[in-house]
Design a protein around this motif. Sequence first.
Motif, PDB file in Angstrom:
ATOM      1  N   THR A   1       0.849  -1.192   0.000  1.00 59.67           N
ATOM      2  CA  THR A   1       0.000   0.000   0.000  1.00 59.67           C
ATOM      3  C   THR A   1       0.884   1.241   0.000  1.00 59.67           C
ATOM      4  O   THR A   1       2.056   1.178   0.362  1.00 59.67           O
ATOM      5  CB  THR A   1      -0.916   0.031   1.238  1.00 59.67           C
ATOM      6  OG1 THR A   1      -0.113  -0.063   2.417  1.00 59.67           O
ATOM      7  CG2 THR A   1      -1.922  -1.106   1.220  1.00 59.67           C
ATOM      8  N   LEU A   2       0.294   2.348  -0.382  1.00 58.85           N
ATOM      9  CA  LEU A   2       1.026   3.607  -0.346  1.00 58.85           C
ATOM     10  C   LEU A   2       1.215   4.051   1.101  1.00 58.85           C
ATOM     11  O   LEU A   2       0.348   3.830   1.955  1.00 58.85           O
ATOM     12  CB  LEU A   2       0.264   4.692  -1.119  1.00 58.85           C
ATOM     13  CG  LEU A   2       0.216   4.497  -2.633  1.00 58.85           C
ATOM     14  CD1 LEU A   2      -0.755   5.492  -3.249  1.00 58.85           C
ATOM     15  CD2 LEU A   2       1.597   4.662  -3.237  1.00 58.85           C
TER      16      LEU A   2
ATOM     17  N   GLY B   1      -4.300  -0.568  -3.214  1.00 58.04           N
ATOM     18  CA  GLY B   1      -3.007  -1.236  -3.082  1.00 58.04           C
ATOM     19  C   GLY B   1      -2.975  -2.452  -3.977  1.00 58.04           C
ATOM     20  O   GLY B   1      -3.784  -2.585  -4.890  1.00 58.04           O
TER      21      GLY B   1
ATOM     22  N   ALA C   1       8.155  -3.796  -4.252  1.00 59.67           N
ATOM     23  CA  ALA C   1       7.623  -2.544  -3.705  1.00 59.67           C
ATOM     24  C   ALA C   1       8.585  -1.395  -3.978  1.00 59.67           C
ATOM     25  O   ALA C   1       9.796  -1.577  -3.966  1.00 59.67           O
ATOM     26  CB  ALA C   1       7.408  -2.679  -2.200  1.00 59.67           C
TER      27      ALA C   1
ATOM     28  N   GLU D   1       5.899   3.295  -0.941  1.00 56.34           N
ATOM     29  CA  GLU D   1       5.035   2.182  -0.573  1.00 56.34           C
ATOM     30  C   GLU D   1       5.556   1.470   0.670  1.00 56.34           C
ATOM     31  O   GLU D   1       6.743   1.463   0.955  1.00 56.34           O
ATOM     32  CB  GLU D   1       4.952   1.156  -1.716  1.00 56.34           C
ATOM     33  CG  GLU D   1       4.261   1.673  -2.950  1.00 56.34           C
ATOM     34  CD  GLU D   1       4.291   0.702  -4.103  1.00 56.34           C
ATOM     35  OE1 GLU D   1       3.286   0.648  -4.837  1.00 56.34           O
ATOM     36  OE2 GLU D   1       5.307  -0.006  -4.296  1.00 56.34           O
TER      37      GLU D   1
END
Length: 80
Positions: free
Chosen positions: A8-9, A39, A67, A72
Amino acid sequence: MKARVTITLKSGVLDPQGKAIEGALSDLGFSGVVSARQGKIIDLELQSSDEEAARAEVHKMCEDLLANTVVERYDIAIVS
């Protein structure tokens, strides 16, 4: 052994896809959604039978390829 990587960010990073999801849900009448973040999930099947070694290997995969650690974050779940 299987591993699931959830990417996910990081907080504070703009998420245009999340904003688009928010808008689309609002347009569909789902007015209770305050925010949405998007995500990705990557499922890996590993030959390792050592959970600690598998986690270390997946961690390296995330750092090297899976990633973008600048923007992230990732979580690793190992399922034996």
